[in-house]
Design an enzyme around this catalytic site. Structure first.
Site, PDB file in Angstrom:
ATOM      1  N   ASP A  89      42.182  29.193   3.587  1.00  0.00           N
ATOM      2  CA  ASP A  89      43.047  28.893   2.498  1.00  0.00           C
ATOM      3  C   ASP A  89      44.015  30.219   1.788  1.00  0.00           C
ATOM      4  OD1 ASP A  89      44.359  27.058   0.807  1.00  0.00           O
ATOM      5  OD2 ASP A  89      42.661  27.342  -0.930  1.00  0.00           O
ATOM      6  N   GLY A  90      45.280  29.923   1.365  1.00  0.00           N
ATOM      7  CA  GLY A  90      45.654  30.963   0.900  1.00  0.00           C
ATOM      8  C   GLY A  90      47.177  31.771   1.414  1.00  0.00           C
ATOM      9  N   ARG A 105      50.475  31.235  -0.963  1.00  0.00           N
ATOM     10  CA  ARG A 105      50.215  32.017  -2.079  1.00  0.00           C
ATOM     11  C   ARG A 105      50.438  33.535  -1.583  1.00  0.00           C
ATOM     12  NH1 ARG A 105      45.045  30.137  -4.350  1.00  0.00           N
ATOM     13  NH2 ARG A 105      44.822  28.816  -2.542  1.00  0.00           N
ATOM     14  N   TRP A 106      49.782  33.902  -0.439  1.00  0.00           N
ATOM     15  CA  TRP A 106      50.187  35.368  -0.062  1.00  0.00           C
ATOM     16  C   TRP A 106      51.554  35.680   0.018  1.00  0.00           C
ATOM     17  CZ3 TRP A 106      52.241  37.681   4.248  1.00  0.00           C
ATOM     18  CH2 TRP A 106      51.842  38.948   4.455  1.00  0.00           C
ATOM     19  N   HIS A 164      52.109  31.616   6.947  1.00  0.00           N
ATOM     20  CA  HIS A 164      51.145  30.904   7.991  1.00  0.00           C
ATOM     21  C   HIS A 164      51.134  31.926   9.216  1.00  0.00           C
ATOM     22  CE1 HIS A 164      50.521  27.534   5.611  1.00  0.00           C
ATOM     23  NE2 HIS A 164      51.957  27.550   5.418  1.00  0.00           N
ATOM     24  N   GLU A 220      45.510  15.557   4.467  1.00  0.00           N
ATOM     25  CA  GLU A 220      46.198  15.732   3.175  1.00  0.00           C
ATOM     26  C   GLU A 220      47.414  16.717   3.213  1.00  0.00           C
ATOM     27  OE1 GLU A 220      42.690  13.518   2.898  1.00  0.00           O
ATOM     28  OE2 GLU A 220      42.626  16.048   3.276  1.00  0.00           O
ATOM     29  N   TRP A 232      49.713  16.544   5.140  1.00  0.00           N
ATOM     30  CA  TRP A 232      51.133  16.007   5.535  1.00  0.00           C
ATOM     31  C   TRP A 232      51.807  15.831   4.215  1.00  0.00           C
ATOM     32  CZ3 TRP A 232      52.272  15.881  10.359  1.00  0.00           C
ATOM     33  CH2 TRP A 232      51.458  15.721  11.332  1.00  0.00           C
ATOM     34  N   LEU A 282      31.879  32.188  23.113  1.00  0.00           N
ATOM     35  CA  LEU A 282      32.199  31.834  21.628  1.00  0.00           C
ATOM     36  C   LEU A 282      32.855  30.419  21.779  1.00  0.00           C
ATOM     37  CD1 LEU A 282      32.172  32.311  18.492  1.00  0.00           C
ATOM     38  CD2 LEU A 282      34.840  32.998  18.844  1.00  0.00           C
ATOM     39  N   ARG A 305      34.970  29.755   2.208  1.00  0.00           N
ATOM     40  CA  ARG A 305      36.410  29.430   1.878  1.00  0.00           C
ATOM     41  C   ARG A 305      37.157  30.626   1.132  1.00  0.00           C
ATOM     42  NH1 ARG A 305      39.023  24.099  -0.696  1.00  0.00           N
ATOM     43  NH2 ARG A 305      41.351  25.053  -0.991  1.00  0.00           N
ATOM     44  N   SER A 344      37.348  20.457  -0.180  1.00  0.00           N
ATOM     45  CA  SER A 344      38.705  19.966   0.425  1.00  0.00           C
ATOM     46  C   SER A 344      38.303  19.060   1.719  1.00  0.00           C
ATOM     47  CB  SER A 344      39.506  21.130   0.893  1.00  0.00           C
ATOM     48  OG  SER A 344      39.844  21.812  -0.597  1.00  0.00           O
TER      49      SER A 344
END
Length: 240
Positions: free
Chosen positions: A17-18, A21-22, A34, A64, A66, A128, A185, A193
């Site tokens: 998340d973020g 905002r970044w 992104h 959500e 969308w 992994l 998170r 979320s």
């Protein structure tokens, strides 16, 4: 279940998340955040095996999401496609198996084809297990699992007496994955979320104020080290 301190994180899940905002904090378009976030994914995927992580699940796009602007959604989907195209060789070469969870039906056929392709190309890898949640929501996943169970009941493939936690979990997107040990998170929000609602029932949580584009392998190492000092009771009372 190992409740002793010093336990490793076998399955790490991250709510990334973020990004927006970044970018906004820097006066940049949200999509720049992104794109920067996708670069951090590469860093964390490469660092995870060194820190003992065998399973890494990343929350990339929720059911959500969308509700965001068409421009941002299209941009995010293009970033997904570009990441898959560019990282296929690197992931396979480094032993990373990549899979996706979520409802793929709403995604563009081209993106679905890319997802299918990288899953097939990395299916043999085992260093992994990377799982990316796209168009994923815990409630949606549970609803789809209930529909699957109902269909099995209707066709006689399953009886009511056979419905239990194991048969239900076998209908989830994560049927081949262990439950997460730790969920991180980023961005300072204190919400789950709608992420892994069933699977994370007994996961440990860590909430960091760091925005995802600023998240580093060093911070991940610190968080995993803290996890090693936690005692996991799973509802039990420990002796002594």
């Amino acid at each position: 279940m190992d409740d002793a301190p010093g336990r490793c994180v076998d399955h790490l899940a991250i709510i990334m998340d973020g990004n927006g905002r970044w970018a906004t904090n820097r006066g940049l378009p949200r999509l720049v955040g992104h794109r920067r976030g996708a670069e951090v994914v590469r860093t964390i995927v490469m660092a995870a095996p060194r820190l003992g992580v065998k399973w890494l699940t990343l929350y990339a796009f929720s059911t959500e999401n969308w509700n965001r602007s068409t421009k941002e959604i299209l941009g995010i989907m293009a970033i997904f496609a570009r990441y898959i195209e560019r990282e296929a060789d690197r992931l396979a070469m480094n032993g990373v198996r990549m899979r996706f969870i979520g409802d793929r039906d709403a995604l563009e056929p081209k993106l679905q084809k890319l997802m299918d392709g990288i899953e097939a190309r990395t299916a043999h890898c085992s260093l992994l297990n990377l799982t990316v949640a796209i168009n994923y929501g815990g409630r949606d996943e549970i609803t789809r699992a209930v529909k699957m169970l109902t269909q099995k009941l209707a066709c006689g493939a399953l009886s009511a007496d056979q419905i239990n936690q194991e048969s239900f979990a076998a209908c989830l997107d994560t049927q081949d994955l262990p439950d997460p040990d730790l969920v991180i998170r980023t961005s300072g929000e204190f919400r789950t979320s709608n992420f892994l609602a069933w699977q994370a029932a007994y996961a440990e949580y860590e909430f960091t104020p760091t925005l995802w584009p600023d998240f580093t392998a060093d911070e991940l190492e610190v968080i995993i080290s803290r996890f090693g000092n936690r005692i996991r009771r799973f509802g039990r009372v420990l002796a002594g």
